[in-house]
Design a protein around this motif. Structure first.
Motif, PDB file in Angstrom:
ATOM      1  N   CYS A 113       0.822  -1.197   0.000  1.00 13.48           N
ATOM      2  CA  CYS A 113       0.000   0.000   0.000  1.00 13.48           C
ATOM      3  C   CYS A 113       0.860   1.253   0.000  1.00 13.48           C
ATOM      4  CB  CYS A 113      -0.986   0.010   1.160  1.00 13.48           C
ATOM      5  SG  CYS A 113      -0.276  -0.214   2.755  1.00 13.48           S
ATOM      6  N   ARG A 114       0.246   2.325  -0.415  1.00 13.32           N
ATOM      7  CA  ARG A 114       0.876   3.643  -0.458  1.00 13.32           C
ATOM      8  C   ARG A 114       0.047   4.551   0.452  1.00 13.32           C
ATOM      9  NH1 ARG A 114       4.149   5.917  -4.086  1.00 13.32           N
ATOM     10  NH2 ARG A 114       3.964   4.071  -5.413  1.00 13.32           N
ATOM     11  N   PHE A 115       0.719   5.324   1.300  1.00 10.30           N
ATOM     12  CA  PHE A 115       0.033   6.201   2.247  1.00 10.30           C
ATOM     13  C   PHE A 115       0.211   7.658   1.839  1.00 10.30           C
ATOM     14  CE2 PHE A 115       1.321   2.473   4.752  1.00 10.30           C
ATOM     15  CZ  PHE A 115       0.087   2.069   5.224  1.00 10.30           C
ATOM     16  N   THR A 116      -0.880   8.410   1.903  1.00  9.70           N
ATOM     17  CA  THR A 116      -0.838   9.857   1.692  1.00  9.70           C
ATOM     18  C   THR A 116      -1.370  10.505   2.956  1.00  9.70           C
ATOM     19  OG1 THR A 116      -1.234   9.608  -0.681  1.00  9.70           O
ATOM     20  CG2 THR A 116      -1.643  11.789   0.278  1.00  9.70           C
ATOM     21  N   LEU A 117      -0.501  11.239   3.658  1.00  6.28           N
ATOM     22  CA  LEU A 117      -0.899  11.923   4.888  1.00  6.28           C
ATOM     23  C   LEU A 117      -1.487  13.281   4.527  1.00  6.28           C
ATOM     24  CD1 LEU A 117      -1.019  12.268   7.961  1.00  6.28           C
ATOM     25  CD2 LEU A 117       1.346  13.087   7.857  1.00  6.28           C
ATOM     26  N   LEU A 118      -2.725  13.500   4.934  1.00  9.06           N
ATOM     27  CA  LEU A 118      -3.392  14.786   4.754  1.00  9.06           C
ATOM     28  C   LEU A 118      -3.462  15.467   6.113  1.00  9.06           C
ATOM     29  CD1 LEU A 118      -5.067  16.894   3.190  1.00  9.06           C
ATOM     30  CD2 LEU A 118      -7.080  15.478   3.690  1.00  9.06           C
ATOM     31  N   MET A 119      -2.826  16.617   6.213  1.00 14.56           N
ATOM     32  CA  MET A 119      -2.806  17.356   7.467  1.00 14.56           C
ATOM     33  C   MET A 119      -3.520  18.689   7.274  1.00 14.56           C
ATOM     34  SD  MET A 119       0.457  18.363   9.853  1.00 14.56           S
ATOM     35  CE  MET A 119       0.816  16.680  10.305  1.00 14.56           C
ATOM     36  N   PRO A 120      -4.725  18.832   7.845  1.00 18.62           N
ATOM     37  CA  PRO A 120      -5.418  20.126   7.755  1.00 18.62           C
ATOM     38  C   PRO A 120      -4.566  21.230   8.389  1.00 18.62           C
ATOM     39  CG  PRO A 120      -6.933  18.414   8.436  1.00 18.62           C
ATOM     40  CD  PRO A 120      -5.549  17.823   8.485  1.00 18.62           C
ATOM     41  N   ARG A 121      -4.565  22.401   7.757  1.00 17.56           N
ATOM     42  CA  ARG A 121      -3.752  23.523   8.235  1.00 17.56           C
ATOM     43  C   ARG A 121      -4.211  23.978   9.613  1.00 17.56           C
ATOM     44  NH1 ARG A 121      -5.190  25.627   3.442  1.00 17.56           N
ATOM     45  NH2 ARG A 121      -3.842  24.931   1.788  1.00 17.56           N
ATOM     46  N   GLU A 122      -3.219  24.180  10.458  1.00 15.52           N
ATOM     47  CA  GLU A 122      -3.490  24.708  11.802  1.00 15.52           C
ATOM     48  C   GLU A 122      -2.258  25.482  12.238  1.00 15.52           C
ATOM     49  OE1 GLU A 122      -3.764  22.564  15.924  1.00 15.52           O
ATOM     50  OE2 GLU A 122      -5.613  22.282  14.807  1.00 15.52           O
ATOM     51  N   GLY A 123      -2.358  26.771  12.292  1.00 16.55           N
ATOM     52  CA  GLY A 123      -1.209  27.583  12.662  1.00 16.55           C
ATOM     53  C   GLY A 123      -0.254  27.766  11.492  1.00 16.55           C
ATOM     54  N   THR A 124       0.928  28.279  11.807  1.00 14.37           N
ATOM     55  CA  THR A 124       1.897  28.589  10.764  1.00 14.37           C
ATOM     56  C   THR A 124       2.906  27.484  10.520  1.00 14.37           C
ATOM     57  OG1 THR A 124       3.297  29.678  12.391  1.00 14.37           O
ATOM     58  CG2 THR A 124       1.726  31.067  11.196  1.00 14.37           C
ATOM     59  N   ASP A 125       2.963  26.499  11.384  1.00 15.34           N
ATOM     60  CA  ASP A 125       3.998  25.465  11.272  1.00 15.34           C
ATOM     61  C   ASP A 125       3.478  24.147  10.704  1.00 15.34           C
ATOM     62  OD1 ASP A 125       2.451  24.892  13.480  1.00 15.34           O
ATOM     63  OD2 ASP A 125       4.113  24.050  14.623  1.00 15.34           O
ATOM     64  N   THR A 126       2.390  24.177   9.967  1.00 18.09           N
ATOM     65  CA  THR A 126       1.790  22.946   9.453  1.00 18.09           C
ATOM     66  C   THR A 126       2.739  22.197   8.520  1.00 18.09           C
ATOM     67  OG1 THR A 126      -0.406  23.921   9.641  1.00 18.09           O
ATOM     68  CG2 THR A 126      -0.217  21.956   8.279  1.00 18.09           C
ATOM     69  N   LYS A 127       3.414  22.908   7.628  1.00 15.20           N
ATOM     70  CA  LYS A 127       4.344  22.249   6.691  1.00 15.20           C
ATOM     71  C   LYS A 127       5.473  21.553   7.451  1.00 15.20           C
ATOM     72  CE  LYS A 127       3.334  23.696   2.321  1.00 15.20           C
ATOM     73  NZ  LYS A 127       2.920  22.767   1.328  1.00 15.20           N
ATOM     74  N   ALA A 128       6.006  22.202   8.475  1.00 12.35           N
ATOM     75  CA  ALA A 128       7.094  21.606   9.263  1.00 12.35           C
ATOM     76  C   ALA A 128       6.602  20.361   9.999  1.00 12.35           C
ATOM     77  CB  ALA A 128       7.651  22.625  10.248  1.00 12.35           C
ATOM     78  N   ARG A 129       5.385  20.430  10.560  1.00  7.59           N
ATOM     79  CA  ARG A 129       4.831  19.262  11.251  1.00  7.59           C
ATOM     80  C   ARG A 129       4.551  18.134  10.279  1.00  7.59           C
ATOM     81  NH1 ARG A 129       0.126  19.707  13.368  1.00  7.59           N
ATOM     82  NH2 ARG A 129      -0.446  21.683  12.453  1.00  7.59           N
ATOM     83  N   LEU A 130       4.122  18.476   9.054  1.00  5.20           N
ATOM     84  CA  LEU A 130       3.884  17.461   8.027  1.00  5.20           C
ATOM     85  C   LEU A 130       5.184  16.743   7.690  1.00  5.20           C
ATOM     86  CD1 LEU A 130       2.062  16.094   5.904  1.00  5.20           C
ATOM     87  CD2 LEU A 130       2.657  17.973   4.359  1.00  5.20           C
TER      88      LEU A 130
END
Length: 156
Positions: free
Chosen positions: A33-50
């Motif tokens: 399987c292949r996983f795609t993590l979708l992280m809803p935006r919350e705050g300014t550090d969402t990309k870093a947390r992703l």
């Protein structure tokens, strides 16, 4: 060539939790399987947390992981990312019922109805660095509650 399942993983605060990683490893053990993590935006550090979450998934032995951010509303974010020709199932990771806004939205059930695919719900504990605290209880004034601000006003 073997069939590869595509799994959309919807997580935010719990994206790096041990419970979610264990559930994804279990899913990977059942077949490719292949996983795609979708992280809803919350705050300014969402990309870093992703990126941190994706690194954690790779370190946990999960291959074929990618990620993207979406709208702050998890239902809107999921429906914007959703493609029935691309994804076969969804994994939703939430905090426990008492502290989860997503559970208040009944997110797993709503996504199952909107997408008509299996939705697996993973309950994860909050990270240790998160501090949860109930707001202070206010005095009850009965029918005078609307006037509570005036009754509690301090005079100098």
């Amino acid at each position: 060539m073997a069939w590869e399942f595509n799994v959309l993983v919807v997580a935010n605060v719990t994206a790096t939790s041990d419970e979610l990683l264990a559930a994804l490893r279990e899913r990977a053990d059942r077949g490719p399987c292949r996983f795609t993590l979708l992280m809803p935006r919350e705050g300014t550090d969402t990309k870093a947390r992703l990126e941190q979450a994706l690194d954690g998934m790779r370190a946990a032995g999960l291959e074929n992981v990618s990620g993207q951010t979406g709208e702050s509303d998890p239902i809107v974010a999921t429906m914007e990312a959703w493609d029935p020709m691309r994804f076969d199932e969804i994994v939703v990771s939430t905090l426990p019922t008492g502290s989860s806004r997503w559970m208040g939205l009944d997110l797993p059930r709503r996504l199952a109805k909107l997408t008509s695919v299996p939705v697996h719900h993973v309950v994860s504990q909050p990270p240790a660095e998160l501090h949860w605290e109930r707001p202070p209880e206010h005095e009850r004034y009965g029918v005078l509650s609307p006037l509570a601000a005036a009754l509690n006003r301090k005079t100098d």
